[in-house]
Motif scaffolding. Structure first.
Motif, mmCIF file in Angstrom:
data_model
loop_
_atom_site.group_PDB
_atom_site.id
_atom_site.type_symbol
_atom_site.label_atom_id
_atom_site.label_comp_id
_atom_site.label_asym_id
_atom_site.label_seq_id
_atom_site.Cartn_x
_atom_site.Cartn_y
_atom_site.Cartn_z
ATOM 1 N N GLU A 1 5.562 4.458 -16.642
ATOM 2 C CA GLU A 1 4.257 5.030 -16.307
ATOM 3 C C GLU A 1 4.408 6.348 -15.551
ATOM 4 O O GLU A 1 3.615 7.272 -15.742
ATOM 5 C CB GLU A 1 3.431 4.038 -15.491
ATOM 6 C CG GLU A 1 2.817 2.944 -16.326
ATOM 7 C CD GLU A 1 1.514 2.435 -15.720
ATOM 8 O OE1 GLU A 1 1.090 2.984 -14.686
ATOM 9 O OE2 GLU A 1 0.925 1.498 -16.285
ATOM 10 N N LEU B 1 6.795 8.526 -15.885
ATOM 11 C CA LEU B 1 7.176 9.552 -16.854
ATOM 12 C C LEU B 1 5.982 9.988 -17.693
ATOM 13 O O LEU B 1 5.744 11.189 -17.888
ATOM 14 C CB LEU B 1 8.287 9.012 -17.758
ATOM 15 C CG LEU B 1 8.806 9.967 -18.847
ATOM 16 C CD1 LEU B 1 9.410 11.211 -18.210
ATOM 17 C CD2 LEU B 1 9.827 9.266 -19.729
ATOM 18 N N VAL B 2 5.205 9.018 -18.168
ATOM 19 C CA VAL B 2 4.028 9.349 -18.973
ATOM 20 C C VAL B 2 3.029 10.159 -18.157
ATOM 21 O O VAL B 2 2.453 11.136 -18.632
ATOM 22 C CB VAL B 2 3.362 8.061 -19.503
ATOM 23 C CG1 VAL B 2 2.041 8.386 -20.187
ATOM 24 C CG2 VAL B 2 4.290 7.342 -20.472
ATOM 25 N N ARG C 1 3.627 12.119 -15.636
ATOM 26 C CA ARG C 1 4.114 13.474 -15.386
ATOM 27 C C ARG C 1 3.973 14.357 -16.626
ATOM 28 O O ARG C 1 3.684 15.551 -16.541
ATOM 29 C CB ARG C 1 5.591 13.433 -14.948
ATOM 30 C CG ARG C 1 5.785 12.955 -13.518
ATOM 31 C CD ARG C 1 7.248 12.987 -13.136
ATOM 32 N NE ARG C 1 7.454 12.594 -11.756
ATOM 33 C CZ ARG C 1 7.380 13.407 -10.711
ATOM 34 N NH1 ARG C 1 7.118 14.693 -10.922
ATOM 35 N NH2 ARG C 1 7.572 12.970 -9.490
ATOM 36 N N ILE C 2 4.189 13.759 -17.801
ATOM 37 C CA ILE C 2 4.097 14.531 -19.043
ATOM 38 C C ILE C 2 2.644 14.829 -19.387
ATOM 39 O O ILE C 2 2.297 15.940 -19.811
ATOM 40 C CB ILE C 2 4.776 13.765 -20.194
ATOM 41 C CG1 ILE C 2 6.276 13.640 -19.921
ATOM 42 C CG2 ILE C 2 4.536 14.466 -21.531
ATOM 43 C CD1 ILE C 2 7.012 12.788 -20.928
ATOM 44 N N TYR C 3 1.773 13.821 -19.216
ATOM 45 C CA TYR C 3 0.357 13.989 -19.575
ATOM 46 C C TYR C 3 -0.488 13.471 -18.423
ATOM 47 O O TYR C 3 -0.756 12.271 -18.323
ATOM 48 C CB TYR C 3 0.057 13.233 -20.866
ATOM 49 C CG TYR C 3 -1.350 13.446 -21.390
ATOM 50 C CD1 TYR C 3 -1.774 14.714 -21.787
ATOM 51 C CD2 TYR C 3 -2.243 12.386 -21.477
ATOM 52 C CE1 TYR C 3 -3.073 14.915 -22.265
ATOM 53 C CE2 TYR C 3 -3.536 12.571 -21.955
ATOM 54 C CZ TYR C 3 -3.941 13.841 -22.348
ATOM 55 O OH TYR C 3 -5.219 14.037 -22.816
ATOM 56 N N ASP C 4 -0.899 14.354 -17.544
ATOM 57 C CA ASP C 4 -1.580 13.979 -16.309
ATOM 58 C C ASP C 4 -2.856 13.159 -16.520
ATOM 59 O O ASP C 4 -3.100 12.213 -15.756
ATOM 60 C CB ASP C 4 -1.900 15.246 -15.501
ATOM 61 C CG ASP C 4 -2.446 14.903 -14.130
ATOM 62 O OD1 ASP C 4 -1.701 14.322 -13.324
ATOM 63 O OD2 ASP C 4 -3.632 15.216 -13.866
#
Length: 261
Positions: free
Chosen positions: A199, A201-202, A204-207
């Motif tokens: 979660e 990582l996700v 950070r990639i797609y706020d």
């Protein structure tokens, strides 16, 4: 269901398990209180200043508890996953099903006992965090007059409810992982891997995904929505929907899958 509820307390109250769990949550709560009080005059993890006046406000009494909500959620997930998956790995579930062949009643009794255990564990953490905050506040010159008011006590009550709700969300994740994987180690590892690094990582990639990721929403609930864009009520509804789906999957798998060990 009542018998299953009572029976579940036997392993939960075993000395090694109970002492280990309470020691873990007490250490986590103590860490939160110490770091919160000694952060006065410094900045927090997000770089925001922490002042004595902020901690002296009625809301400051619950800061120590709310700073470690993720760790308390980890404990709730681990306890639930270990308790349910352990029944498969030890082969004790088959014996229980002989005594109670109605699987959903058995699962319901276990789930109710585990939920109550999680709430009691959070209550212990709250007691440790609040008590240690009072003890350490004079060291950093933090007045505690406002903590003793009705507003301060109400803050503790809200914090206890919010952290309990967030921890119960983690417990649902642990229950689903336990029934799917049937191994305590695997269930805990997979549950924590999803709730923390995946979660994170996700997010950070797609706020914008942060407003829909279950573990992130549980954190919003646990801290009462403070410092988050998503309102507490919206986070609660989304967590409720997630937990409902997870509980349904857990019940279906528990009822239909064969118990071979």
């Amino acid at each position: 269901m009542i018998n299953a509820f009572r029976a579940e307390w036997v392993p939960l109250l075993r000395r090694r398990f109970l002492v280990g769990t309470l020691a873990a949550v007490s250490a986590v709560a103590a860490l939160g209180a110490v770091l919160t009080i000694f952060s006065a005059g410094r900045t927090d993890f997000d770089g925001d200043p922490v002042t004595v006046s902020m901690l002296a406000a009625p809301a400051g009494i619950a800061e120590g508890l709310e700073s470690v909500t993720i760790l308390l959620g980890v404990v709730a997930l681990s306890v639930t996953a270990a308790a349910l998956a352990g029944e498969y790995s030890r082969g004790t579930l088959r014996t229980q099903l002989i005594a109670q062949p109605h699987r959903l009643r058995l699962l319901g009794g276990k789930a109710l006992a585990l939920a109550l255990f999680v709430v009691l564990v959070v209550a212990v953490a709250a007691f440790v965090a609040v008590s240690l905050s009072f003890a350490l506040a004079p060291v950093k010159g933090v007045p505690t007059d406002q903590w003793r008011t009705w507003a301060g006590m109400a803050t503790v009550g809200r914090g206890l409810v919010n952290v309990s709700l967030g921890s119960l969300g983690y417990a649902v994740v642990g229950a689903l992982a336990a029934v799917v994987l049937r191994s305590p180690a695997a269930a805990i590892a997979v549950g924590l891997a999803y709730a923390l690094p995946v979660e994170m990582l996700v997010g950070r990639i797609y706020d914008p995904a942060g407003g829909w990721l279950p573990a992130h929403l549980m954190e919003i609930m646990a801290v009462g929505g403070t410092g988050h864009v998503t309102p507490w009520a919206d986070a609660g509804l989304r967590v409720l929907a997630f937990c409902g789906v997870s509980a349904l999957l857990t019940a279906v798998l528990f009822r239909r899958r064969d118990v071979t060990a």
